[in-house]
Enzyme design. Structure first.
Site, PDB file in Angstrom:
ATOM      1  N   GLN A   1       0.860  -1.178   0.000  1.00  0.00           N
ATOM      2  CA  GLN A   1       0.000   0.000   0.000  1.00  0.00           C
ATOM      3  C   GLN A   1       0.906   1.240   0.000  1.00  0.00           C
ATOM      4  O   GLN A   1       2.107   1.136   0.269  1.00  0.00           O
ATOM      5  CB  GLN A   1      -0.887  -0.118   1.259  1.00  0.00           C
ATOM      6  CG  GLN A   1      -2.046   0.829   1.344  1.00  0.00           C
ATOM      7  CD  GLN A   1      -1.698   1.984   2.230  1.00  0.00           C
ATOM      8  OE1 GLN A   1      -0.786   1.882   3.034  1.00  0.00           O
ATOM      9  NE2 GLN A   1      -2.405   3.071   2.068  1.00  0.00           N
TER      10      GLN A   1
ATOM     11  N   ILE B   1       1.778   3.757   1.807  1.00  0.00           N
ATOM     12  CA  ILE B   1       2.686   4.213   2.871  1.00  0.00           C
ATOM     13  C   ILE B   1       3.534   3.089   3.470  1.00  0.00           C
ATOM     14  O   ILE B   1       4.252   3.303   4.438  1.00  0.00           O
ATOM     15  CB  ILE B   1       1.919   4.944   3.999  1.00  0.00           C
ATOM     16  CG1 ILE B   1       0.816   4.043   4.558  1.00  0.00           C
ATOM     17  CG2 ILE B   1       1.356   6.271   3.491  1.00  0.00           C
ATOM     18  CD1 ILE B   1       0.131   4.631   5.791  1.00  0.00           C
ATOM     19  N   LYS B   2       3.474   1.908   2.871  1.00  0.00           N
ATOM     20  CA  LYS B   2       4.323   0.825   3.384  1.00  0.00           C
ATOM     21  C   LYS B   2       5.755   0.980   2.841  1.00  0.00           C
ATOM     22  O   LYS B   2       5.994   1.795   1.960  1.00  0.00           O
ATOM     23  CB  LYS B   2       3.713  -0.526   3.011  1.00  0.00           C
ATOM     24  CG  LYS B   2       2.295  -0.738   3.591  1.00  0.00           C
ATOM     25  CD  LYS B   2       2.296  -0.904   5.102  1.00  0.00           C
ATOM     26  CE  LYS B   2       0.963  -0.662   5.791  1.00  0.00           C
ATOM     27  NZ  LYS B   2      -0.098  -1.606   5.498  1.00  0.00           N
ATOM     28  N   HIS B   3       6.690   0.164   3.383  1.00  0.00           N
ATOM     29  CA  HIS B   3       8.123   0.282   3.015  1.00  0.00           C
ATOM     30  C   HIS B   3       8.342   0.323   1.508  1.00  0.00           C
ATOM     31  O   HIS B   3       9.141   1.081   0.994  1.00  0.00           O
ATOM     32  CB  HIS B   3       8.912  -0.940   3.479  1.00  0.00           C
ATOM     33  CG  HIS B   3       9.044  -1.130   4.934  1.00  0.00           C
ATOM     34  ND1 HIS B   3       8.171  -1.865   5.682  1.00  0.00           N
ATOM     35  CD2 HIS B   3      10.002  -0.706   5.795  1.00  0.00           C
ATOM     36  CE1 HIS B   3       8.580  -1.894   6.937  1.00  0.00           C
ATOM     37  NE2 HIS B   3       9.683  -1.196   7.041  1.00  0.00           N
TER      38      HIS B   3
END
Ligand SMILES: *Cc1c(COP(=O)(O)O)cnc(C)c1O
Length: 365
Positions: free
Chosen positions: A176, A178-180
């Site tokens: 998604q 805002i994930k790493h």
């Protein structure tokens, strides 16, 4: 200063441009390259790319055979997607207590929650800190349960020398925004068994086993559909963004870990703040840097006054009506829920940002 960081590398743009110009946007070669890169760079076993982390969790539960009336054990300290993926199968989420210092599922609480109807367990690596996976897998094996890890926060983490994504039968990752590593939206289900991975590939796309199908003279492919499948596959445009973002991921993760080391040194003796434990047998992925504080609202207000964002990110999810109501006997969760707060740790922070966060917290709240 932002709390989260959305990273899109120059290489992601180049690869996405190639896909847009290619005339092939759906799942194809780029998705395969993204899966191969996840395995090669991070040691993740048989990753099957899908269109969200929630879809990966849902697919893992489907392959575990979870159905109506089955119980699935999970911690309340997570994002709602974990619990909703259980409800999507008509199964019952059973919330078990967490370690009050890490927010991760407590193996002994998991053991106490097992009944004759339990089918699976979903450990969540809160913030990117690996759960006690050997204890959880041993208990699961003893009781014939399937482990579906929620590793949405834990890309790049390791446990006793093994990458997260190479320990349990199933592990779900999220890409998604805002994930790493982002693909815009996306996810992957890693499978320790290649047989599971082959079934997952069919079931992510309507249950059609493309490798076993062949085109007829009419141009239609000839196949049967043997099990329920879903519309969960990743498309090549998303995969291109992810593939481009994997290349610099090790450097970005190293930067997060370096910032976390500075924080741990700086906050070792701050009154009213407790650092979560960090066991030597596992490596944190630092999607979040979470601390436990007294007077949390004062802490957040103090940081806000210096333009530093702080957030609880997610409070316990069993408070939502859809899950059936709060378990007030979960003491570890209650304690964690009252004290946990996260500060920015992402690779977009400058050295000055990190120093200003350290100075703000050391000066008290
Ligand atoms: C982000 C997240 C998910 C869901 O991932 P999506 O890709 O948004 O579906 C699930 N669990 C946790 C813990 C998450 O943080």
């Amino acid at each position: 200063m932002d709390f989260f960081h959305v990273h899109v590398s120059p290489r992601s743009r180049t690869l996405a441009g190639e896909v847009l110009a290619s005339g092939w946007l759906s799942e194809g070669k780029m998705t395969r390259r993204f899966e191969q890169d996840l395995a090669a760079r991070l040691g993740i076993l048989h990753p099957v790319a899908v269109n969200s982390g929630t879809a990966a969790l849902h697919l893992g539960l489907a392959l575990a055979g979870v159905g109506p009336g089955d119980e699935v054990i999970l911690p309340p300290q997570t994002f709602v997607g974990t619990g909703l993926s259980v409800l999507m199968h008509g199964a019952i989420p059973v919330f078990a207590d967490v370690d009050p210092l890490t927010g991760n599922l407590s193996p002994s609480a998991f053991g106490r929650a097992i009944t004759s109807r339990t089918r699976a367990v979903m450990p969540v690596h809160w913030g990117g800190y690996p759960c006690d996976l050997d204890e959880i897998n041993d208990l699961a094996k003893e009781h014939g349960l399937t482990v579906v890890e929620d590793a949405a926060h834990a890309l790049g983490a390791t446990y006793r020398g093994r990458p997260i994504g190479a320990v349990s039968r199933f592990t779900a990752f999220s890409f998604q925004a805002i994930k790493h590593v982002t693909t815009g939206d996306g996810g992957a289900l890693s499978c320790s068994s290649p047989v599971d991975a082959r079934v997952a590939v069919a079931r992510r796309w309507f249950g059609i086993d493309r490798d076993a199908s062949r085109p007829s003279i009419l141009g239609e492919r000839v196949f049967d559909i043997e099990t329920l499948g879903y519309k969960s596959h990743m498309n090549d445009l998303a995969a291109a963004v992810g593939l481009g973002n994997l290349e610099d991921f090790p450097a970005r993760l190293a930067r997060r870990r370096a910032t976390a080391r500075l924080y741990r040194e700086a906050f070792a003796n701050v009154a009213g703040l407790r650092l979560p434990p960090l066991a030597a047998d596992r490596a944190h992925a630092y999607w979040l840097f979470t601390v436990l504080v007294e007077r949390r609202e004062d802490f957040i207000r103090k940081l806000q006054s210096r333009d530093i964002p702080a957030s609880v990110v997610h409070l316990r999810i069993d408070r939502y009506k859809v899950f059936g109501g709060l378990r007030r006997d979960l003491e570890g969760q209650t304690s964690y829920d009252e004290r946990q707060v996260s500060i920015p740790v992402h690779e977009g922070l400058t050295d000055d940002d990190v120093q200003s966060i350290i100075a703000a917290i050391r000066s008290g709240w």
